[in-house]
Design a protein around this motif. Sequence first.
Motif, PDB file in Angstrom:
ATOM      1  N   ARG A 589       0.831  -1.206   0.000  1.00 27.08           N
ATOM      2  CA  ARG A 589       0.000   0.000   0.000  1.00 27.08           C
ATOM      3  C   ARG A 589       0.863   1.252   0.000  1.00 27.08           C
ATOM      4  NH1 ARG A 589      -2.199   1.402   5.654  1.00 27.08           N
ATOM      5  NH2 ARG A 589       0.042   1.802   5.749  1.00 27.08           N
ATOM      6  N   ASN A 590       1.912   1.251   0.819  1.00 25.26           N
ATOM      7  CA  ASN A 590       2.798   2.412   0.872  1.00 25.26           C
ATOM      8  C   ASN A 590       3.491   2.651  -0.466  1.00 25.26           C
ATOM      9  OD1 ASN A 590       2.040   2.417   3.539  1.00 25.26           O
ATOM     10  ND2 ASN A 590       4.040   1.860   4.346  1.00 25.26           N
ATOM     11  N   ILE A 591       3.833   1.554  -1.151  1.00 30.49           N
ATOM     12  CA  ILE A 591       4.504   1.688  -2.449  1.00 30.49           C
ATOM     13  C   ILE A 591       3.547   2.260  -3.487  1.00 30.49           C
ATOM     14  CG2 ILE A 591       5.544   0.383  -4.344  1.00 30.49           C
ATOM     15  CD1 ILE A 591       6.673  -1.536  -2.245  1.00 30.49           C
ATOM     16  N   ILE A 592       2.323   1.746  -3.528  1.00 31.57           N
ATOM     17  CA  ILE A 592       1.351   2.202  -4.518  1.00 31.57           C
ATOM     18  C   ILE A 592       0.998   3.667  -4.293  1.00 31.57           C
ATOM     19  CG2 ILE A 592      -1.015   1.872  -5.349  1.00 31.57           C
ATOM     20  CD1 ILE A 592      -0.674  -1.118  -4.686  1.00 31.57           C
ATOM     21  N   LEU A 593       0.900   4.076  -3.033  1.00 31.96           N
ATOM     22  CA  LEU A 593       0.580   5.470  -2.702  1.00 31.96           C
ATOM     23  C   LEU A 593       1.834   6.236  -2.294  1.00 31.96           C
ATOM     24  CD1 LEU A 593      -2.662   4.796  -0.615  1.00 31.96           C
ATOM     25  CD2 LEU A 593      -2.502   5.415  -3.032  1.00 31.96           C
ATOM     26  N   PHE A 604      11.290   1.185   0.212  1.00 31.35           N
ATOM     27  CA  PHE A 604      12.027   1.244  -1.050  1.00 31.35           C
ATOM     28  C   PHE A 604      12.814  -0.038  -1.309  1.00 31.35           C
ATOM     29  CE2 PHE A 604      15.075   3.607   1.745  1.00 31.35           C
ATOM     30  CZ  PHE A 604      16.221   2.872   1.542  1.00 31.35           C
ATOM     31  N   PHE A 605      13.102  -0.808  -0.265  1.00 28.47           N
ATOM     32  CA  PHE A 605      13.718  -2.111  -0.477  1.00 28.47           C
ATOM     33  C   PHE A 605      12.736  -3.045  -1.183  1.00 28.47           C
ATOM     34  CE2 PHE A 605      15.110  -6.365   0.770  1.00 28.47           C
ATOM     35  CZ  PHE A 605      16.481  -6.291   0.548  1.00 28.47           C
ATOM     36  N   MET A 606      11.471  -3.037  -0.758  1.00 28.69           N
ATOM     37  CA  MET A 606      10.457  -3.866  -1.412  1.00 28.69           C
ATOM     38  C   MET A 606      10.191  -3.378  -2.829  1.00 28.69           C
ATOM     39  SD  MET A 606       8.358  -6.393  -1.418  1.00 28.69           S
ATOM     40  CE  MET A 606       8.219  -6.932   0.286  1.00 28.69           C
ATOM     41  N   ALA A 607      10.191  -2.067  -3.044  1.00 30.99           N
ATOM     42  CA  ALA A 607       9.981  -1.549  -4.396  1.00 30.99           C
ATOM     43  C   ALA A 607      11.104  -1.997  -5.325  1.00 30.99           C
ATOM     44  CB  ALA A 607       9.888  -0.024  -4.354  1.00 30.99           C
ATOM     45  N   ASP A 608      12.318  -2.090  -4.817  1.00 32.52           N
ATOM     46  CA  ASP A 608      13.418  -2.623  -5.628  1.00 32.52           C
ATOM     47  C   ASP A 608      13.175  -4.084  -5.993  1.00 32.52           C
ATOM     48  OD1 ASP A 608      15.189  -0.488  -6.079  1.00 32.52           O
ATOM     49  OD2 ASP A 608      15.967  -0.616  -4.038  1.00 32.52           O
ATOM     50  N   TRP A 660       6.976   3.636  -9.370  1.00 36.51           N
ATOM     51  CA  TRP A 660       6.854   3.691  -7.908  1.00 36.51           C
ATOM     52  C   TRP A 660       8.193   4.021  -7.261  1.00 36.51           C
ATOM     53  CZ3 TRP A 660       3.827  -1.519  -8.136  1.00 36.51           C
ATOM     54  CH2 TRP A 660       2.475  -1.246  -8.398  1.00 36.51           C
ATOM     55  N   ARG A 661       9.229   3.375  -7.754  1.00 36.65           N
ATOM     56  CA  ARG A 661      10.554   3.618  -7.171  1.00 36.65           C
ATOM     57  C   ARG A 661      11.023   5.044  -7.442  1.00 36.65           C
ATOM     58  NH1 ARG A 661      13.569   4.317  -4.168  1.00 36.65           N
ATOM     59  NH2 ARG A 661      15.514   3.295  -3.607  1.00 36.65           N
ATOM     60  N   ALA A 662      10.722   5.558  -8.629  1.00 40.26           N
ATOM     61  CA  ALA A 662      11.095   6.939  -8.942  1.00 40.26           C
ATOM     62  C   ALA A 662      10.348   7.914  -8.038  1.00 40.26           C
ATOM     63  CB  ALA A 662      10.805   7.233 -10.416  1.00 40.26           C
ATOM     64  N   MET A 663       9.062   7.634  -7.783  1.00 38.10           N
ATOM     65  CA  MET A 663       8.289   8.510  -6.901  1.00 38.10           C
ATOM     66  C   MET A 663       8.815   8.451  -5.465  1.00 38.10           C
ATOM     67  SD  MET A 663       6.087  10.229  -8.609  1.00 38.10           S
ATOM     68  CE  MET A 663       7.465  10.355  -9.773  1.00 38.10           C
ATOM     69  N   TYR A 684      15.898   5.202 -12.466  1.00 36.03           N
ATOM     70  CA  TYR A 684      14.634   4.496 -12.700  1.00 36.03           C
ATOM     71  C   TYR A 684      13.897   5.044 -13.923  1.00 36.03           C
ATOM     72  CZ  TYR A 684      15.550   2.383  -8.220  1.00 36.03           C
ATOM     73  OH  TYR A 684      16.149   1.680  -7.210  1.00 36.03           O
ATOM     74  N   VAL A 685      14.101   6.316 -14.243  1.00 37.34           N
ATOM     75  CA  VAL A 685      13.536   6.841 -15.482  1.00 37.34           C
ATOM     76  C   VAL A 685      14.181   6.152 -16.680  1.00 37.34           C
ATOM     77  CG1 VAL A 685      13.350   8.901 -16.929  1.00 37.34           C
ATOM     78  CG2 VAL A 685      12.899   9.057 -14.474  1.00 37.34           C
ATOM     79  N   SER A 686      15.501   5.960 -16.624  1.00 38.46           N
ATOM     80  CA  SER A 686      16.175   5.248 -17.718  1.00 38.46           C
ATOM     81  C   SER A 686      15.701   3.801 -17.811  1.00 38.46           C
ATOM     82  CB  SER A 686      17.690   5.299 -17.510  1.00 38.46           C
ATOM     83  OG  SER A 686      18.085   4.527 -16.380  1.00 38.46           O
ATOM     84  N   ALA A 687      15.418   3.169 -16.653  1.00 37.39           N
ATOM     85  CA  ALA A 687      14.900   1.793 -16.664  1.00 37.39           C
ATOM     86  C   ALA A 687      13.495   1.752 -17.260  1.00 37.39           C
ATOM     87  CB  ALA A 687      14.893   1.229 -15.251  1.00 37.39           C
ATOM     88  N   MET A 688      12.680   2.783 -16.989  1.00 35.82           N
ATOM     89  CA  MET A 688      11.344   2.849 -17.587  1.00 35.82           C
ATOM     90  C   MET A 688      11.432   2.978 -19.106  1.00 35.82           C
ATOM     91  SD  MET A 688       9.537   5.411 -14.817  1.00 35.82           S
ATOM     92  CE  MET A 688       8.079   5.664 -15.807  1.00 35.82           C
ATOM     93  N   LEU A 689      12.344   3.801 -19.585  1.00 32.48           N
ATOM     94  CA  LEU A 689      12.516   3.950 -21.032  1.00 32.48           C
ATOM     95  C   LEU A 689      12.980   2.639 -21.659  1.00 32.48           C
ATOM     96  CD1 LEU A 689      14.223   7.470 -21.142  1.00 32.48           C
ATOM     97  CD2 LEU A 689      11.843   6.903 -21.688  1.00 32.48           C
ATOM     98  N   ALA A 690      13.900   1.942 -20.967  1.00 29.63           N
ATOM     99  CA  ALA A 690      14.380   0.662 -21.489  1.00 29.63           C
ATOM    100  C   ALA A 690      13.248  -0.368 -21.533  1.00 29.63           C
ATOM    101  CB  ALA A 690      15.532   0.146 -20.632  1.00 29.63           C
ATOM    102  N   ALA A 691      12.428  -0.415 -20.464  1.00 28.50           N
ATOM    103  CA  ALA A 691      11.310  -1.357 -20.441  1.00 28.50           C
ATOM    104  C   ALA A 691      10.298  -1.027 -21.537  1.00 28.50           C
ATOM    105  CB  ALA A 691      10.636  -1.333 -19.068  1.00 28.50           C
ATOM    106  N   GLY A 692      10.052   0.265 -21.753  1.00 32.77           N
ATOM    107  CA  GLY A 692       9.097   0.657 -22.785  1.00 32.77           C
ATOM    108  C   GLY A 692       9.566   0.284 -24.176  1.00 32.77           C
ATOM    109  N   THR A 693      10.841   0.504 -24.465  1.00 32.97           N
ATOM    110  CA  THR A 693      11.352   0.146 -25.789  1.00 32.97           C
ATOM    111  C   THR A 693      11.338  -1.363 -26.009  1.00 32.97           C
ATOM    112  OG1 THR A 693      13.607   0.203 -24.886  1.00 32.97           O
ATOM    113  CG2 THR A 693      12.794   2.197 -25.963  1.00 32.97           C
ATOM    114  N   LYS A 694      11.566  -2.145 -24.943  1.00 35.38           N
ATOM    115  CA  LYS A 694      11.521  -3.603 -25.080  1.00 35.38           C
ATOM    116  C   LYS A 694      10.114  -4.077 -25.417  1.00 35.38           C
ATOM    117  CE  LYS A 694      15.266  -4.292 -21.758  1.00 35.38           C
ATOM    118  NZ  LYS A 694      15.609  -4.723 -20.379  1.00 35.38           N
ATOM    119  N   VAL A 695       9.117  -3.526 -24.715  1.00 33.92           N
ATOM    120  CA  VAL A 695       7.731  -3.925 -24.984  1.00 33.92           C
ATOM    121  C   VAL A 695       7.337  -3.524 -26.404  1.00 33.92           C
ATOM    122  CG1 VAL A 695       5.330  -3.585 -24.306  1.00 33.92           C
ATOM    123  CG2 VAL A 695       7.088  -3.822 -22.560  1.00 33.92           C
TER     124      VAL A 695
END
Length: 831
Positions: A589-593, A604-608, A660-663, A684-695
């Motif tokens: 819940r804390n991660i989502i919000l 943030f350990f769980m978010a990782d 979530w991790r970036a937030m 984490y922004v770079s990881a989001m871009l990498a994940a988006g290009t893979k999909v």
Amino acid sequence: MASLETPPTHHCRALHCYSLWFPAGAPMVKFSKQFEAQLVPEWKEAFVDYWQLKKDVKKLQTVAGGGAVVPSPWLHQKAPATAHWVMRLPFLHSHGHHREPAAIQVHKKLMIDGSIEGAVTGEVYETGVANGAGFVDAEAAKAFFQRLDQQLNKVNRFYERKEGEFLERGESLRRQLQILVELKAAITQQQQARRGGGSSKGSADTDDLSISCSIQLEQEEDGQETVTKDVTAKSTDEGLEDQLSISQGLGESGRLGRPNEEAAHKLRTLSGRVVTCQGRNVRINIPVTTPSRTVTAIRELLFEDILSQSKKTGTHGSDSNEKLSINKRKLRQAEKMIRGALVELYKGLGYLKTYRSLNMMAFVKILKKFDKVTDKEVQQIYLKVVESSYFNSSDKAIRLMDDVEELFVRHFTEGDKRKAKMYLKPNQREESHSTTFFIGLFTGGFLALSIGYCIMAHIAGMYTQESNKVYMSTSYPVLSMFSLFFLHLFLYGCNIFMWRKTRINYTFIFEFAPTKELKYRDVFLICTTSMTIVVGVMFAHLTIIVKGNSSSAVQAIPGSLLLVFLSILVCPLNIIYRSSRYQFLRVLRNIILTPFYKVVMVDFFMADQLCSQVPVLRSLEYLACYYITGSYTTQDYGYCTRVKHFRDLAYAVSFLPYYWRAMQCARRWFDEGDINHIVNLGKYVSAMLAAGTKVAYENNNSPGWLSLVVIVSSIATIYQLYWDFVKDWGLLQFNSKNTWLRNDLILKQKYIYYLSMGLNLVLRLAWLQTVIHPNIGSLDSRVTLFFLAALEVIRRGHWNFYRLENEHLNNAGKFRAVKIVPLPFHEVAED
């Protein structure tokens, strides 16, 4: 040995204490192991260096046996340049029954800081070895006692400093409790006034009952605007009237055009009001750690802006009917903070008591070894000094422990001492041998069922390129999802085992309750039991499919299995580790919000961890779509990949863990103001871009997307590797005494760190499968992807150990062994 009835001498009292720790007839365990197992991990450097003292004694033993001795560098050390020594006083001599002169003489000195005239900074001890003492090697004996003195002085200084910190904290908590009681009394008086006035408000325990505040705008002499909030609580009983005034000067910070930094600082607390209570000005600060507190802080901040602007435009009168309040809910939040601070203070005092006892035992033991090796009787002489030294003679911490316990019983448990003990001294949950038995039992069951499932799948031709498409698209995701999740949980159990073995205090770092946190055996039991059930159900389901029965009821079996596990996770009954399940849900819940909850280590350990479980989240999203839309009844497994909004949802799921991790990084920067969190957000922004290009490449296999995947993923990988090694693990320090590592290492074998960095590098390159599309024989490509996802989970489990090791060393470097709980009330000096 003095009897318990006879008052013992100093020396006998120390030996008696030693006999209580190691009673006769008990299994003989080396004291060094007992010492290491019981010391406070974060204070390890402040304890007696028992192991080095043992080495010094062994050198003396070598000399006595005819060996050579290496000169000790301690003989050539100089006193600190910032201090000089005065008042050399002989402290103790050995007389009495010994005919020969004392082997040693211990002197107590006062250390005076040269930079401050006449400032005494503490007491130190210095031992002199008599020339005619008869030591085989007098220089080695002097080196031993010089080190022993240094250890005694270190223990005294640390104990005195920590004791002072705890005493100061205790005094602050007494003042906090006094203010809390006075505020409660004011609200109670208003409650009585309402009753006497025939108020129709609800019951006496309503949270809306509060001290209301009238707001008044005033003009200061210098022309600046201020807002004053006055609160009065009246009681009709016996004509008494108690008044509290709340005032807050906004000045320039109350204007709409104030800097963002000041607004951010304002939002970090729920309230900045100054309360005048019994002649004291007190500011009430409640940290913004939950969404409700965050919304309240934003509302109050906007209200102050509007109020200031209305005054500026002249649309607000000199008096206002607007109301603010200090209600029971806020007082309960303050009370909870004070209660937590008392618990942590009591825990810290317990650690200080352990520190005192263990160090005393270390001095007793090492002096006993010295006497045995040198055949001299110096134990009695030196132990008198140790027993009279500050760390062993001061009883301030012991008295404070009693005071904390008495305050806790009076204010938080209504006189119930047993309930207070449950908070202050929680009993550790004992590990049961039945847990180990069931781990073995279910491990055997899991292995047998797994072998049977593999044989059945091979006979039926599953997991090949010519396999049953419906089964691979519907049932296999369930099995792979559970396998990846419980593999991750199993690795967490391995992490716990290694953290405990290496004395990494993970329970303190994660702020787990000592009575509820999972032990590694519990984690292994959960994994083996769950996977036995999953593989057993999937084995039965595959058997039914092979026999030709593929009705909608049969297709619903994997979904039903998933539903059962989700039901267990949220089950409110006190069964199957309820406290741990709810802790897991609270963290999710804390991660989502994230932006609305204060980010702590466990969040943030769980978010990782979720960043390594993107395949599981995508499988969960697909299965939810498959069963909720009823596609399992028609076996239209491609529906959720054809419909556009479900396909777009797959993109979102791939981004979510990184978002979530970036937030979390953004929230931590907001709370702490450390620019490193913004740099981490970029990772984490770079990881989001990498994940988006893979999909995108998965859906459109064009050369352009392939080039973009390679470029973006390479940049993200370099970014992540740097952060792994330098920031998260604390390695690659160029000026370290351990080449390319760091100064402090928990593992003794340095090569393990180099191998770990190499392994992390290789596993970070798993994204290359997106480009290479490897095929293992005739296996279905989804099976290959499963193995690659498992490698990422293994990398994360491997990463976890070093991440906690670095965090533990940072805590130990600052000697932080207890949590610092913020206090709600802060006294403000009058202008």
